[in-house]
Design a protein around this motif. Structure first.
Motif, PDB file in Angstrom:
ATOM      1  N   LYS A 169      60.375  24.549  27.326  1.00 23.43           N
ATOM      2  CA  LYS A 169      61.448  24.344  26.367  1.00 23.43           C
ATOM      3  C   LYS A 169      62.783  23.990  27.020  1.00 23.43           C
ATOM      4  N   ASN A 202      51.434   8.977  25.751  1.00 21.84           N
ATOM      5  CA  ASN A 202      52.433  10.032  25.916  1.00 21.84           C
ATOM      6  C   ASN A 202      53.225   9.867  27.210  1.00 21.84           C
ATOM      7  N   LEU A 216      57.093  17.830  24.290  1.00 24.51           N
ATOM      8  CA  LEU A 216      56.310  18.943  23.750  1.00 24.51           C
ATOM      9  C   LEU A 216      54.815  18.622  23.878  1.00 24.51           C
ATOM     10  N   TYR A 217      54.458  17.377  23.527  1.00 22.96           N
ATOM     11  CA  TYR A 217      53.047  16.985  23.632  1.00 22.96           C
ATOM     12  C   TYR A 217      52.591  16.969  25.096  1.00 22.96           C
ATOM     13  N   ARG A 240      64.070   8.882  22.560  1.00 20.95           N
ATOM     14  CA  ARG A 240      62.745   9.490  22.453  1.00 20.95           C
ATOM     15  C   ARG A 240      61.724   8.698  23.280  1.00 20.95           C
ATOM     16  N   ARG A 283      62.836  20.539  28.397  1.00 17.28           N
ATOM     17  CA  ARG A 283      62.829  19.635  27.263  1.00 17.28           C
ATOM     18  C   ARG A 283      64.219  19.431  26.698  1.00 17.28           C
ATOM     19  N   LEU A 292      60.003  15.813  21.211  1.00 19.81           N
ATOM     20  CA  LEU A 292      58.603  15.761  20.780  1.00 19.81           C
ATOM     21  C   LEU A 292      57.607  15.238  21.833  1.00 19.81           C
ATOM     22  N   PRO A 293      57.857  14.059  22.444  1.00 24.92           N
ATOM     23  CA  PRO A 293      56.884  13.593  23.451  1.00 24.92           C
ATOM     24  C   PRO A 293      56.740  14.584  24.605  1.00 24.92           C
TER      25      PRO A 293
END
Ligand SMILES: Nc1ncnc2c1ncn2[C@@H]1O[C@H](COP(=O)(O)OP(=O)(O)OP(=O)(O)O)[C@@H](O)[C@H]1O
Ligand SMILES: [Mg+2]
Lengths: 287, 425
Positions: free
Chosen positions: A121, A88, A115-116, A160, A124, A112-113
């Motif tokens: 937010k 990650n 979020l992990y 990403r 992100r 997504l990465p």
């Protein structure tokens, strides 16, 4: 020059068990070091073990034996969850088949990465927008994967891969599913990221022309590194070509003509495969 | 931690596959809606039965003469009896003497005996004003056994019966049909027009009329046929039959009605031992209520079994579709793992998805169940009853189904090897 090693592999072996008596040796005692900020390409025939090696570099798979230190952290004995976290934070994968998450917009895919990683937010979204802008599709952030062309999908995938500011970008034949022109544009993007973001990049490719534009070319055969070649000249030529591009956009053909010449020179390099000492020499000369 | 994202993702997934989602939910929808529907119909039916039965008097014991071998169902209010094909002859019925002997035999336990002699339909008319009635001969005891609630005046007395007085106790409905609101009906004379007779009665009492929820549908309250209670002796004057097919006993306080009913049954069996065709039967309302409740419970258990089966099938359906989904999304799972998703996250993503399917199914089921319950109650003419705890339990239960049946597919997804998953074609 004396930069730290991001990847430091010693005596890496990977065997696969296929039924009780059979064990296939796919990676045979590989030593590999990649310095921070280096742009390396790995080439080799199909089945030579490139993807297997990449899975080990990317902490997706564990070597059967050997030691692997990634960005200063020994990872060969890590638990699954720790490996997830390493992937990650330290690795950015780019796949041949893009592997965008369907039903998630370009923006969501890039988020997504993060979020992990538990990033909030707003951060992100801001970073995802910045990265999509960087890869040149800032105008399509809300597009779904099925609304994007192959080249655009790969750009989203690269954005990403950059999401958590990883130590290495690992790209396994990122141009394999694209036509040569689009493929070139994608590789140009890797060069841009390399230059602007200072990322370490490991590019696996079948395309010798693309490999000839990277700083170091590693050749794999039957699970062994048979050749490592510093390609400072080719890399500089590429950069010069890019600079020319930016000055005069009409001279599109020029770097392609040059690269033909390089790949011939490269074929002759293969004759020296047997010399194991060549490997270390070449490596040290790079950067 | 990622639950919100997962919920949004799951909903997006369901939307993109509407038909499949709906079919997956079907078992849950059927299961939950049948539970909600049966509970709401059952509750309203039980409530309505209870009030009706209590109006008849729960501690009453009804004795009636019926054909031997007739099905011994839960019985019903006395007015339903005697509608069978065969008519008993006078000697088959209970005479005044037999009733007297019976009363003496159980004198320590009987409070009153209510007697009924049906005369039939009639119309009370005064100029253009009228009221439909059902003429019934009763005695003093019927006030208790029939649970008559007087609003004014008095009920029929033993004296009225003995001297065959032409007096009547009428319903509040009749009073409002025939008299102005400010007129006191007590002491007024009214004419009842039967099929072949006209009789004049003096009103001595008015009882409160309550529409029965089991009565036939009536166009308007004005035309409702209400009971018109006259002394039983007066009722029998015009009738060939002097004996009784049924009587109602109110027991004294502290008497065990169930035991008393059994004792009366034994007494009646002896009395009818030599009668080949007819028998005396005793039953009480308490046992009727419990029969009714048992009946409802049996239906409920039946529906619960159906609901449980459809929920089980629904749950397995959800599990199946989740397994399909895991297979379909193998590459996605591999990619997520490559991007750094821990196994626990992947597991949660799929459990949340299964739970969302089940909860949405559950909510649709609840809504459908409420509608079905309302329709059922409307058909049975009872007030619909919605049980909030049952709704909450249903939704929570659907959630539990989602977790239970989603767990295995989710674990399967979580345990996928990332490399294998990424290679998956
Ligand atoms: N899980 C496995 N079990 C057994 N053998 C495997 C497994 N994974 C890979 N191999 C074998 O290892 C060898 C190397 O595979 P790998 O995918 O690394 O090749 P590659 O160099 O990436 O080839 P290509 O250029 O075609 O992608 C192949 O012969 C393959 O069959
Ligand atoms: Mg490969």
């Amino acid at each position: 020059m004396n930069k730290e090693n991001i990847i430091d592999m010693k005596n890496i072996v990977k065997n696969f068990f296929i039924g009780t008596p059979n064990e296939v040796h796919i990676i045979k005692d590989i030593d590999l070091r990649v310095k921070k900020g280096e742009f390396v390409s790995i080439i080799g025939a199909s089945g030579s073990g490139k993807s297997t090696l990449m899975n080990i570099i990317g902490a997706l798979d564990r070597p059967t034996s050997g030691t692997y230190t990634l960005d200063g952290i020994p990872i060969e004995d890590m638990a699954d969850n720790e490996l997830s976290d390493v992937r990650n934070k330290k690795i950015g994968f780019v796949f041949q088949t893009f592997n965008l998450i369907p039903r998630n917009s370009a923006l969501k895919n890039v988020e997504l990465p993060m979020l992990y990683a538990g990033i909030d937010k707003k951060t992100r979204i801001d970073r995802a927008k910045y990265l999509l802008e960087l890869v040149g599709i800032g105008d399509r952030i809300h597009f779904m994967p099925n609304e994007l062309s192959g080249g655009q999908k790969q750009r989203v995938a690269i954005a990403r891969a950059l999401a958590n500011d990883p130590s290495i970008i690992l790209a396994d034949e990122p141009t394999g599913a694209l036509d040569s022109q689009t493929g070139h544009l994608v590789v140009d993007l890797f060069h841009k990221i390399h230059k602007q973001e200072g990322k370490t990049i490991v590019l696996i490719t079948h395309n010798k022309e693309l490999a000839s534009e990277t700083q170091r070319i590693i050749t794999l055969r039957d699970g062994q590194i048979v050749n490592q070649k510093c390609n400072t000249a080719g890399f500089k030529r590429y950069q010069a070509g890019v600079d020319k591009h930016s000055v005069a956009e009409s001279e599109v053909e020029e770097p392609i003509l040059q690269s033909d010449e390089i790949s011939t020179g490269f074929e002759t390099g293969n004759d020296l495969e047997t010399g194991n000492d060549f490997e270390t020499e070449g490596e040290n000369q790079c950067l | 931690m990622f639950i919100k994202e997962n919920i949004l993702l799951a909903i997006a997934g369901l939307k993109s596959n509407k038909m499949r989602s709906l079919l997956t939910m079907l078992g849950i929808i059927i299961g939950i809606s049948s539970v909600i529907a049966i509970v709401s119909v059952g509750n309203s039916l039980t409530a309505s039965f209870k009030t009706t039965m209590e109006n008849f008097g729960a501690s009453n014991i009804i004795i009636y003469v019926r054909e031997k071998g007739a099905p011994s169902d839960g019985g019903g209010p006395p007015s339903f009896i005697g509608s069978g094909a065969a008519t008993p002859s006078e000697s088959d019925l209970l005479s005044d003497d037999q009733i007297l002997a019976f009363e003496e035999h159980f004198a320590d336990r009987i409070k009153t005996i209510g007697l009924v002699h049906n005369v039939g339909a009639a119309k009370v008319q005064d100029g253009h004003l009228y009221a439909n009635v059902n003429v019934i001969g009763t005695n003093e005891g019927y006030k208790d056994t029939g649970n008559i609630k007087l609003t004014s005046g008095r009920y029929i007395t033993e004296k009225d019966v003995k001297s065959s007085r032409k007096v009547v106790v009428v319903s509040s409905q009749l009073v409002s049909n025939l008299f102005a609101p400010n007129v006191d009906p007590i002491g007024k004379e009214i004419k009842a027009y039967g099929t072949d007779s006209i009789d004049t009665y003096m009103i001595v009492g008015v009882y409160k009329y309550e529409a029965s929820s089991f009565g036939p549908a009536i166009a308007s309250a004005k035309d409702t046929r209400t009971d018109f209670y006259i002394p039983v002796s007066v009722a029998k004057e015009t009738s060939v039959n002097k004996n009784y097919q049924s009587l109602t006993v109110t027991s004294k306080i502290d008497v065990d009605t169930t035991k008393f009913t059994a004792d009366i049954q034994t007494y009646m069996d002896k009395l009818y031992a030599n009668n080949v065709k007819w028998e005396g039967s005793a039953m009480n309302m308490e046992s009727t209520i419990s029969t009714m409740t048992t009946f409802l419970n049996t239906i409920s258990v039946g529906v619960a079994v159906i609901a449980a089966i459809s929920l089980l099938v629904g749950g397995i359906g959800v599990m199946n579709i989740m397994l399909v989904s895991v297979t379909e999304r193998t590459r996605e799972i591999g990619t997520r793992k490559a991007l750094g998703a821990r196994s626990s996250y992947i597991k949660m993503q799929f459990i949340v998805e299964a739970v969302i399917i089940c909860v949405i199914g559950g909510i649709i089921g609840v809504i459908l169940g409420i509608i079905l319950g309302a329709v059922g109650s409307a058909i049975l003419k009872t007030a619909p009853s919605i049980s909030v705890p049952i709704i909450i339990i249903s939704v929570l239960f659907s959630m539990a189904i989602g977790i239970f049946f989603g767990y295995y597919p989710a674990s399967k997804a979580a345990n996928l090897d990332p490399i294998e998953a990424l290679r998956y074609e």
